[in-house]
Design a protein around this motif. Structure first.
Motif, PDB file in Angstrom:
ATOM      1  N   GLU A  74       0.880  -1.035  -0.193  1.00 40.84           N
ATOM      2  CA  GLU A  74       0.092   0.090  -0.001  1.00 40.84           C
ATOM      3  C   GLU A  74       0.717   1.122   0.183  1.00 40.84           C
ATOM      4  OE1 GLU A  74      -3.961  -0.958   2.634  1.00 40.84           O
ATOM      5  OE2 GLU A  74      -1.515  -2.048   3.631  1.00 40.84           O
ATOM      6  N   ILE A  75       0.504   2.370  -0.912  1.00 41.17           N
ATOM      7  CA  ILE A  75       1.126   3.508  -0.945  1.00 41.17           C
ATOM      8  C   ILE A  75       1.088   4.405  -0.846  1.00 41.17           C
ATOM      9  CG2 ILE A  75       2.908   4.673  -2.739  1.00 41.17           C
ATOM     10  CD1 ILE A  75       3.348   2.112  -4.116  1.00 41.17           C
ATOM     11  N   TRP A  76       0.590   5.499   0.396  1.00 45.44           N
ATOM     12  CA  TRP A  76       0.038   7.205   0.980  1.00 45.44           C
ATOM     13  C   TRP A  76       0.941   7.669  -0.001  1.00 45.44           C
ATOM     14  CZ3 TRP A  76      -0.979   2.312   3.763  1.00 45.44           C
ATOM     15  CH2 TRP A  76      -2.173   2.459   4.459  1.00 45.44           C
ATOM     16  N   SER A  77       0.716   8.368  -0.953  1.00 41.97           N
ATOM     17  CA  SER A  77       0.587   9.177  -1.557  1.00 41.97           C
ATOM     18  C   SER A  77      -0.028  10.698  -1.812  1.00 41.97           C
ATOM     19  CB  SER A  77       1.413   9.046  -3.118  1.00 41.97           C
ATOM     20  OG  SER A  77       0.665   7.809  -3.759  1.00 41.97           O
ATOM     21  N   ASP A  78      -0.063  11.606  -2.331  1.00 41.97           N
ATOM     22  CA  ASP A  78      -0.093  12.229  -2.860  1.00 41.97           C
ATOM     23  C   ASP A  78       0.112  13.026  -4.688  1.00 41.97           C
ATOM     24  OD1 ASP A  78      -2.314  14.854  -3.120  1.00 41.97           O
ATOM     25  OD2 ASP A  78      -1.325  16.329  -1.592  1.00 41.97           O
ATOM     26  N   ILE A  79      -0.758  13.702  -5.111  1.00 45.04           N
ATOM     27  CA  ILE A  79      -0.422  13.615  -6.959  1.00 45.04           C
ATOM     28  C   ILE A  79       0.629  15.117  -7.028  1.00 45.04           C
ATOM     29  CG2 ILE A  79      -2.814  15.460  -7.097  1.00 45.04           C
ATOM     30  CD1 ILE A  79      -0.338  12.632  -9.191  1.00 45.04           C
ATOM     31  N   ALA A  80       0.454  15.879  -5.460  1.00 46.30           N
ATOM     32  CA  ALA A  80       1.492  17.350  -5.605  1.00 46.30           C
ATOM     33  C   ALA A  80       2.128  17.628  -4.752  1.00 46.30           C
ATOM     34  CB  ALA A  80       0.100  18.516  -4.008  1.00 46.30           C
ATOM     35  N   CYS A  81       2.779  16.242  -4.504  1.00 51.42           N
ATOM     36  CA  CYS A  81       4.129  16.079  -3.848  1.00 51.42           C
ATOM     37  C   CYS A  81       4.986  15.255  -4.670  1.00 51.42           C
ATOM     38  CB  CYS A  81       4.117  14.802  -3.177  1.00 51.42           C
ATOM     39  SG  CYS A  81       5.256  13.737  -2.091  1.00 51.42           S
ATOM     40  N   PRO A  82       6.438  16.054  -5.435  1.00 53.44           N
ATOM     41  CA  PRO A  82       7.335  15.642  -6.351  1.00 53.44           C
ATOM     42  C   PRO A  82       7.999  14.251  -6.318  1.00 53.44           C
ATOM     43  CG  PRO A  82       8.156  17.507  -5.254  1.00 53.44           C
ATOM     44  CD  PRO A  82       6.473  17.148  -4.586  1.00 53.44           C
ATOM     45  N   TRP A  83       7.897  14.344  -4.598  1.00 49.64           N
ATOM     46  CA  TRP A  83       8.512  12.786  -4.137  1.00 49.64           C
ATOM     47  C   TRP A  83       7.789  11.175  -4.382  1.00 49.64           C
ATOM     48  CZ3 TRP A  83      14.060  13.167  -4.363  1.00 49.64           C
ATOM     49  CH2 TRP A  83      14.110  13.867  -4.361  1.00 49.64           C
ATOM     50  N   CYS A  84       6.475  12.229  -4.690  1.00 47.94           N
ATOM     51  CA  CYS A  84       5.738  10.113  -4.678  1.00 47.94           C
ATOM     52  C   CYS A  84       5.710  10.371  -6.178  1.00 47.94           C
ATOM     53  CB  CYS A  84       3.836  11.055  -4.383  1.00 47.94           C
ATOM     54  SG  CYS A  84       3.978  11.133  -2.708  1.00 47.94           S
ATOM     55  N   TYR A  85       5.703  11.054  -6.720  1.00 49.15           N
ATOM     56  CA  TYR A  85       6.145  11.440  -8.493  1.00 49.15           C
ATOM     57  C   TYR A  85       8.139   9.882  -9.011  1.00 49.15           C
ATOM     58  CZ  TYR A  85       7.621  12.502 -13.405  1.00 49.15           C
ATOM     59  OH  TYR A  85       7.076  12.923 -14.706  1.00 49.15           O
ATOM     60  N   ILE A  86       8.238  10.842  -8.300  1.00 48.51           N
ATOM     61  CA  ILE A  86       9.681   9.483  -8.188  1.00 48.51           C
ATOM     62  C   ILE A  86       9.675   8.732  -7.543  1.00 48.51           C
ATOM     63  CG2 ILE A  86      11.975  10.101  -7.722  1.00 48.51           C
ATOM     64  CD1 ILE A  86      11.648  13.486  -7.906  1.00 48.51           C
ATOM     65  N   GLY A  87       8.699   8.310  -6.511  1.00 49.15           N
ATOM     66  CA  GLY A  87       8.545   7.570  -5.584  1.00 49.15           C
ATOM     67  C   GLY A  87       8.692   6.877  -6.355  1.00 49.15           C
ATOM     68  N   LYS A  88       7.806   6.494  -7.017  1.00 49.72           N
ATOM     69  CA  LYS A  88       6.233   5.909  -7.620  1.00 49.72           C
ATOM     70  C   LYS A  88       7.290   4.890  -8.926  1.00 49.72           C
ATOM     71  CE  LYS A  88       2.082   4.840 -10.072  1.00 49.72           C
ATOM     72  NZ  LYS A  88       2.781   4.139 -11.088  1.00 49.72           N
ATOM     73  N   ALA A  89       7.611   6.174  -9.676  1.00 47.93           N
ATOM     74  CA  ALA A  89       9.342   5.433 -10.016  1.00 47.93           C
ATOM     75  C   ALA A  89      10.480   4.111  -9.881  1.00 47.93           C
ATOM     76  CB  ALA A  89       9.843   6.627 -11.545  1.00 47.93           C
ATOM     77  N   ARG A  90      10.538   4.439  -8.953  1.00 48.09           N
ATOM     78  CA  ARG A  90      11.441   3.727  -7.844  1.00 48.09           C
ATOM     79  C   ARG A  90      11.055   3.174  -7.377  1.00 48.09           C
ATOM     80  NH1 ARG A  90      15.038   9.144  -4.993  1.00 48.09           N
ATOM     81  NH2 ARG A  90      15.964   9.951  -6.619  1.00 48.09           N
ATOM     82  N   PHE A  91       9.807   2.606  -6.752  1.00 44.10           N
ATOM     83  CA  PHE A  91      10.068   1.149  -6.454  1.00 44.10           C
ATOM     84  C   PHE A  91       8.872   0.468  -8.013  1.00 44.10           C
ATOM     85  CE2 PHE A  91       5.698  -1.241  -5.940  1.00 44.10           C
ATOM     86  CZ  PHE A  91       5.588  -1.714  -4.829  1.00 44.10           C
ATOM     87  N   GLU A  92       8.164   1.086  -8.357  1.00 44.78           N
ATOM     88  CA  GLU A  92       8.507   0.145 -10.111  1.00 44.78           C
ATOM     89  C   GLU A  92       9.130  -0.303 -10.202  1.00 44.78           C
ATOM     90  OE1 GLU A  92       6.298   2.973 -12.526  1.00 44.78           O
ATOM     91  OE2 GLU A  92       3.891   2.251 -11.009  1.00 44.78           O
ATOM     92  N   LYS A  93      10.757   0.076 -10.486  1.00 38.87           N
ATOM     93  CA  LYS A  93      11.748  -0.604 -10.738  1.00 38.87           C
ATOM     94  C   LYS A  93      12.391  -1.042  -9.512  1.00 38.87           C
ATOM     95  CE  LYS A  93      13.187   3.040 -13.138  1.00 38.87           C
ATOM     96  NZ  LYS A  93      14.772   4.431 -13.465  1.00 38.87           N
TER      97      LYS A  93
END
Length: 233
Positions: free
Chosen positions: A4-23
Motif C-alpha cells: 500500500e502506497i500513501w501519496s499525493d499528486i502534489a508531492c514530487p517525491w511521490c512522483y519520483i518514488g512511484k518510479a523508483r518503487f516500480e524499478k
C-alpha cells in the motif's frame, strides 16, 4: 503480498518514488504475486478548491525565499526526476487542492485502472503545462487512463462520491504514524518512508516476503519526502 502506497499528486517525491518503487518491484523475484494499492494522503487538506496558483510563487511565499531560490529548489527535485527518466517542469505548474483527484483514484481502482490514472495525473502535473485542479482536466485525464467518460463525469459531479474512502485512507495513515509521503507499507509488517532508491525497495520486498518483523529499512532514513507542512515540496 500487498503493498500500500500513501501519496499525493502534489508531492514530487511521490512522483519520483512511484518510479523508483516500480524499478525495485521489477527486480523482485515474486513481483507477479504483489498487489499494489495506492492510498490517499492530502498534503494540504484545508486548501480551498478555488485556491490554485503557480508553484514557484507558493514555494517562495511558504519558505520566505526569493523566486530564484524557489527555482533552485525545483531544479534539485527536477534533477532527481530526470535521473529516473521522468519529465519535470520547474515553471508553469500550478498548486491546489487534490481531494477530487483522490476521489477519482478510488473510482479508478474499482475499474482496475488506478495506476494508469496516477501515471497520467503525475505526468500532467509535473511534466506538462496542464493544471490538474479543474474538473475539465480531471475528466480528460480519466479518459486518457481508459475510464468511461460518462462515469468519470458522474463521479466528479457528486462531491460525496468516494469522499469517505479518501478520508478513511487519511485516518489510517495517521494511525500508522505517517506524517509525510510517499509512505509504503508491505503486508502490514514492513514500512518504507520517502523516495528511496530502487534497490532499497527490492530489499524491503524480499524481507517482507520472508515474513520478517517490522524493522527500520536499510538505506537512507532521511530519504526525501513531502510532509504535511509541505517541506521538500
Amino acid at each position: 503480498m500487498r503493498v500500500e502506497i500513501w501519496s499525493d499528486i502534489a508531492c514530487p517525491w511521490c512522483y519520483i518514488g512511484k518510479a523508483r518503487f516500480e524499478k525495485g518491484l521489477a527486480a523482485f523475484a515474486h513481483r507477479d504475486e504483489v498487489e499494489v494499492v495506492h492510498r490517499s494522503f492530502e498534503l494540504d487538506p484545508g486548501r480551498a478548491k478555488s485556491d490554485t496558483g503557480p508553484v514557484l510563487e507558493m514555494l517562495a511565499s511558504k519558505y520566505g525565499r526569493t523566486l530564484d531560490e524557489a527555482r533552485a529548489m525545483e531544479e534539485h527535485v527536477a534533477s532527481n526526476a530526470r535521473s529516473e527518466g521522468l519529465g519535470y517542469l520547474t515553471e508553469g505548474r500550478d498548486h491546489g487542492n487534490t481531494f477530487d483527484i483522490h476521489r477519482l483514484l478510488h473510482f479508478a481502482r474499482e475499474r482496475g485502472l488506478q495506476s494508469e490514472l496516477l501515471d497520467v495525473a503525475y505526468r500532467a502535473n509535473f511534466a506538462e503545462e496542464r493544471s490538474v485542479f479543474t474538473p475539465e482536466t480531471l475528466l480528460a485525464l480519466g479518459v486518457e487512463a481508459g475510464l468511461d467518460e460518462a462515469e468519470v463525469r458522474a463521479v466528479l459531479a457528486d462531491e460525496d462520491a468516494y469522499a469517505d474512502a479518501v478520508r478513511a485512507d487519511e485516518r489510517e495513515a495517521a494511525e500508522l504514524g505517517a506524517n509525510g509521503v510517499p509512505f509504503f507499507v508491505l503486508d502490514r509488517r514492513y514500512g518504507v518512508s520517502g523516495g528511496q532508491p530502487a534497490e532499497v525497495f527490492t530489499q524491503a520486498l524480499e524481507q517482507a516476503w520472508q515474513g520478517r518483523a517490522l524493522q527500520p529499512v536499510t538505506g537512507d532514513a532521511a530519504a526525501p519526502a513531502c510532509d504535511v507542512d509541505g517541506n521538500n515540496c
